[in-house]
Design an enzyme around this catalytic site. Structure first.
Site, PDB file in Angstrom:
ATOM      1  N   LYS A 135      -4.112  -1.533 -22.551  1.00  0.00           N
ATOM      2  CA  LYS A 135      -4.276  -0.169 -22.323  1.00  0.00           C
ATOM      3  C   LYS A 135      -3.139   0.434 -21.615  1.00  0.00           C
ATOM      4  CE  LYS A 135      -5.663   3.002 -20.073  1.00  0.00           C
ATOM      5  NZ  LYS A 135      -4.456   4.084 -19.824  1.00  0.00           N
ATOM      6  N   GLY A 189      -6.653   1.260  -8.172  1.00  0.00           N
ATOM      7  CA  GLY A 189      -6.916  -0.047  -8.335  1.00  0.00           C
ATOM      8  C   GLY A 189      -8.314  -0.265  -7.507  1.00  0.00           C
ATOM      9  N   GLU A 241      -2.379  -5.383  -9.048  1.00  0.00           N
ATOM     10  CA  GLU A 241      -1.041  -5.191  -8.352  1.00  0.00           C
ATOM     11  C   GLU A 241      -0.685  -3.856  -7.969  1.00  0.00           C
ATOM     12  OE1 GLU A 241       1.056  -7.575  -7.601  1.00  0.00           O
ATOM     13  OE2 GLU A 241       0.055  -9.427  -8.863  1.00  0.00           O
ATOM     14  N   CYS A 297       7.449  -0.106  -7.786  1.00  0.00           N
ATOM     15  CA  CYS A 297       6.157  -0.386  -6.890  1.00  0.00           C
ATOM     16  C   CYS A 297       6.898  -1.040  -5.584  1.00  0.00           C
ATOM     17  CB  CYS A 297       5.186  -1.317  -7.399  1.00  0.00           C
ATOM     18  SG  CYS A 297       5.941  -2.785  -8.118  1.00  0.00           S
ATOM     19  N   GLU A 300       2.910   6.714   0.148  1.00  0.00           N
ATOM     20  CA  GLU A 300       3.708   6.138  -1.136  1.00  0.00           C
ATOM     21  C   GLU A 300       4.041   7.406  -1.879  1.00  0.00           C
ATOM     22  OE1 GLU A 300       2.160   4.350  -4.763  1.00  0.00           O
ATOM     23  OE2 GLU A 300       3.628   2.954  -4.531  1.00  0.00           O
TER      24      GLU A 300
HETATM   25  P1  NAD Z   1      -2.175   4.949 -12.114  1.00  0.00           P
HETATM   26  O1  NAD Z   1      -3.053   4.053 -10.904  1.00  0.00           O
HETATM   27  O2  NAD Z   1      -2.568   6.383 -11.748  1.00  0.00           O
HETATM   28  O3  NAD Z   1      -2.570   4.355 -13.409  1.00  0.00           O
HETATM   29  C1  NAD Z   1      -2.174   3.165 -13.869  1.00  0.00           C
HETATM   30  C2  NAD Z   1      -3.237   2.721 -15.212  1.00  0.00           C
HETATM   31  O4  NAD Z   1      -4.556   2.791 -14.929  1.00  0.00           O
HETATM   32  C3  NAD Z   1      -2.814   3.864 -16.380  1.00  0.00           C
HETATM   33  O5  NAD Z   1      -2.952   3.032 -17.361  1.00  0.00           O
HETATM   34  C4  NAD Z   1      -4.281   4.567 -16.173  1.00  0.00           C
HETATM   35  O6  NAD Z   1      -4.712   5.198 -17.316  1.00  0.00           O
HETATM   36  C5  NAD Z   1      -5.246   3.832 -15.701  1.00  0.00           C
HETATM   37  N1  NAD Z   1      -6.630   4.298 -15.221  1.00  0.00           N
HETATM   38  C6  NAD Z   1      -6.866   5.380 -14.647  1.00  0.00           C
HETATM   39  N2  NAD Z   1      -8.020   5.272 -14.077  1.00  0.00           N
HETATM   40  C7  NAD Z   1      -8.609   4.137 -14.416  1.00  0.00           C
HETATM   41  C8  NAD Z   1      -9.980   3.566 -14.284  1.00  0.00           C
HETATM   42  N3  NAD Z   1     -10.704   4.339 -13.437  1.00  0.00           N
HETATM   43  N4  NAD Z   1     -10.269   2.522 -14.782  1.00  0.00           N
HETATM   44  C9  NAD Z   1      -9.121   1.783 -15.399  1.00  0.00           C
HETATM   45  N5  NAD Z   1      -7.930   2.363 -15.602  1.00  0.00           N
HETATM   46  C10 NAD Z   1      -7.881   3.319 -15.121  1.00  0.00           C
HETATM   47  O7  NAD Z   1      -1.007   4.481 -11.633  1.00  0.00           O
HETATM   48  P2  NAD Z   1       0.413   5.205 -12.378  1.00  0.00           P
HETATM   49  O8  NAD Z   1       0.821   6.445 -11.757  1.00  0.00           O
HETATM   50  O9  NAD Z   1       0.546   4.908 -13.619  1.00  0.00           O
HETATM   51  O10 NAD Z   1       1.532   4.188 -11.884  1.00  0.00           O
HETATM   52  C11 NAD Z   1       2.280   4.217 -10.387  1.00  0.00           C
HETATM   53  C12 NAD Z   1       1.682   3.413  -9.410  1.00  0.00           C
HETATM   54  O11 NAD Z   1       1.611   2.123  -9.753  1.00  0.00           O
HETATM   55  C13 NAD Z   1       2.147   3.372  -8.168  1.00  0.00           C
HETATM   56  O12 NAD Z   1       1.192   3.391  -6.930  1.00  0.00           O
HETATM   57  C14 NAD Z   1       2.993   2.206  -8.050  1.00  0.00           C
HETATM   58  O13 NAD Z   1       3.171   1.634  -6.765  1.00  0.00           O
HETATM   59  C15 NAD Z   1       1.978   1.068  -8.844  1.00  0.00           C
HETATM   60  N6  NAD Z   1       2.732  -0.059  -9.445  1.00  0.00           N
HETATM   61  C16 NAD Z   1       2.232  -1.253  -8.724  1.00  0.00           C
HETATM   62  C17 NAD Z   1       2.936  -2.556  -9.374  1.00  0.00           C
HETATM   63  C18 NAD Z   1       2.967  -3.540  -8.636  1.00  0.00           C
HETATM   64  O14 NAD Z   1       3.287  -4.796  -9.416  1.00  0.00           O
HETATM   65  N7  NAD Z   1       2.442  -3.920  -7.523  1.00  0.00           N
HETATM   66  C19 NAD Z   1       4.056  -2.240 -10.320  1.00  0.00           C
HETATM   67  C20 NAD Z   1       4.285  -0.973 -10.738  1.00  0.00           C
HETATM   68  C21 NAD Z   1       3.664   0.054 -10.338  1.00  0.00           C
END
Ligand code: NAD
Length: 495
Positions: A193, A250, A268, A302, A399
């Site tokens: 997804k 998360g 992650e 990240c 962040e």
């Molecule tokens: P986000 O948490 O807003 O969204 C991530 C994904 O989760 C999207 O596909 C979104 O549609 C989905 N999502 C949203 N609500 C959900 C729910 N209730 N249930 C299931 N899925 C849901 O993150 P973002 O804004 O897309 O990405 C940026 C964030 O990602 C930053 O905080 C960054 O640090 C983190 N990140 C972490 C890593 C790592 O490896 N630790 C890598 C890349 C990005």
């Protein structure tokens, strides 16, 4: 220089009526629920994808279960061969995939080519190699025999089943590849997804996976917003979620997974990563290091660093050298090969970063460089240096996920360690010094999943990656990923 001309195949793909990718082909989504994908370089709509309905999700899950039956019984060598072929196909279609990625994410084209395609292919081949190396162990049971009978035991590592891979927008291709490669090499099937902001490239890669010989249903892609991700996790037909994204999402994902059916989860998450410059650091190397640690892909990584601690006697010259370097960065269209600094990925994120600039001003932090939205079409903000007043400044704690380096001076190494660890997050950290003995003494004291010395942000598929504290649960890469994608079955035999 001018923009790279889009390949005809990219224009053709963008113009398609995109559905989900289910069962080895496109499946038309709902005609009403559409998501518009916008190019952050100019704010123009470039495509529409479907918002998954519950019917689409049932379809994808049923297909992934059927795919699992076939794929989990496919020999490890045959699984590896398909993944190697997919890596070749990524490279063969390098320019098309890189251009698609830049159109949807605003990532500068050089980064799309080098990371979203070349690095992704490298990771894919690393994981493919694991397919033939997954083993259990033999164990001699410990209890004494009751009446002369004997026992032997062994373990099997079995694929966990249907995985839901939820991907963020910052590295939409590479992170999707990490997830599908982990799942497919261990014999799981996977439903990806993607983020609603960047759903296109993975739809094209799913087609390439079919071309590489992946059976129908082993990889499905369902587009949609967070609700689609939640419905996939909560579906009775899925067995594991591998999530990469922000900390609040998360936590929601972990909750959904536990409450649904104790679904396995790897999380992650975000970070607020620290850099500590020891006193012996070369000031030019420090300034170059900050560009690598904090400004690559506009800080939307990240593992990127956002908190920088330098000795009080060195902080001014380091910030000055950094400002000089930032002033030479060529800001422009991400499709121009000479651009070094492009837009951030979406309007919401640009507004969030503008909010951080306001907060810094409201808290009387010193804006040493940048600190404004750039007045041009698209989602641009200035690369920014901030000097905080104290460890409690918002910019040192939340962040930003943007091109903002916030500094604070320290006086003693004890204070440096305290500052580096004074955050609820623990994804990554780096220390910069030529004194290796000192570095080796500091490493165990730093609370982070990865500690780099004289480098930052570089990930390697052989080196486990993941967070401690609020930055997540589980590890990707190395042998460590096997724990998360397989279940250990114990077999005991009396004879
Ligand atoms: P986000 O948490 O807003 O969204 C991530 C994904 O989760 C999207 O596909 C979104 O549609 C989905 N999502 C949203 N609500 C959900 C729910 N209730 N249930 C299931 N899925 C849901 O993150 P973002 O804004 O897309 O990405 C940026 C964030 O990602 C930053 O905080 C960054 O640090 C983190 N990140 C972490 C890593 C790592 O490896 N630790 C890598 C890349 C990005």
């Amino acid at each position: 220089m001018s923009d790279v001309v889009l390949l005809p195949s990219v224009n053709k793909f963008l113009g398609r009526d995109h559905g989900h990718y289910i069962d080895g082909g496109f499946s038309a989504g709902s005609p009403t629920g559409k998501i518009t994908v916008v190019n952050p370089a100019d704010g123009e709509a470039i495509a529409q994808v479907s918002e998954a309905t519950l019917g689409d999700i049932d379809h994808a899950v049923a297909s992934a279960n059927a795919g699992f039956k076939v794929w989990s019984k496919t020999s490890p060598a045959a699984r590896a061969a398909v993944l190697f072929k997919l890596a070749d196909l990524l490279e063969r279609n390098r320019e098309e995939l890189a251009q698609l990625e830049t159109c949807q994410s605003g990532k500068i084209i050089q980064i799309s080519r080098a990371f979203e395609v070349d690095q992704a292919a490298h990771f894919l081949r690393y994981y493919a190699g694991w397919a033939t190396k997954i083993t259990g162990e033999t164990i001699t049971p410990s209890l004494p025999s009751f009446a002369g009978e004997r026992y032997t035991a062994f373990t099997l590592r079995e694929p966990v089943g249907v995985v839901v891979g939820i991907v963020p927008w910052n590295f939409s291709t590479m992170i999707a590849i990490w997830k599908l490669a982990s799942a497919l090499t261990t014999g799981c099937s996977i439903i990806i997804k993607p983020s609603e902001f960047t759903p296109l490239t993975i739809l094209r890669i799913a087609e390439l996976a079919t071309e590489a010989g992946l059976p129908p249903g082993a990889l499905n892609v369902v587009t949609g917003s967070g609700a689609a991700g939640k419905a996939l996790i909560e579906h009775a037909g899925t067995n594991k979620v591998s999530f990469t994204g922000s900390v609040p999402t998360g936590i929601a994902v972990g909750k959904s997974a536990m409450e649904a059916k104790l679904t396995r989860s790897t999380l992650e998450l975000g970070g607020k990563n620290s850099v500590g410059f020891l006193r012996d650091v070369d000031l030019d190397k420090a300034a170059d290091g900050i560009i690598e640690a904090g400004f690559l892909h506009s800080g939307q990584i990240c593992a990127a660093a956002e908190r920088f601690f330098a000795h009080r006697s060195q902080i001014e010259p380091i910030m000055e050298k950094l400002a000089q370097r930032l002033a030479t960065l060529k800001i422009g269209s991400p499709m121009d090969e000479s651009t070094q600094f492009g837009p951030v990925t979406n309007k919401q994120h640009q507004q969030k970063l503008a909010g951080f600039f306001e907060t810094a001003r409201a808290e009387n932090s010193t804006i040493v460089y940048g600190g404004k939205v750039i007045d041009r079409p698209g989602c641009y903000v200035e690369p920014t240096i901030i000097l905080a007043n104290s460890a409690s400044d918002t910019l040192l704690n939340e962040e930003t996920f943007g091109p903002i380096a916030t500094f604070l001076p320290y006086d003693t190494e004890e204070e440096l360690l305290h500052l580096m660890n004074d955050t609820p997050y623990g994804l990554s950290a780096s220390i910069w010094t030529n004194d290796l003995s000192k570095a080796l003494r500091l490493i165990p004291e730093i609370k982070a999943g990865t500690v780099w010395v004289n480098m930052h942000t570089l990930l390697d598929p052989a080196v486990p990656f993941g967070g401690v504290k609020a930055s997540g649960i589980g590890r990707e890469f190395g042998a460590a990923f096997l724990e998360d994608y397989t279940e250990l079955k114990s077999v005991m035999i009396r004879y």
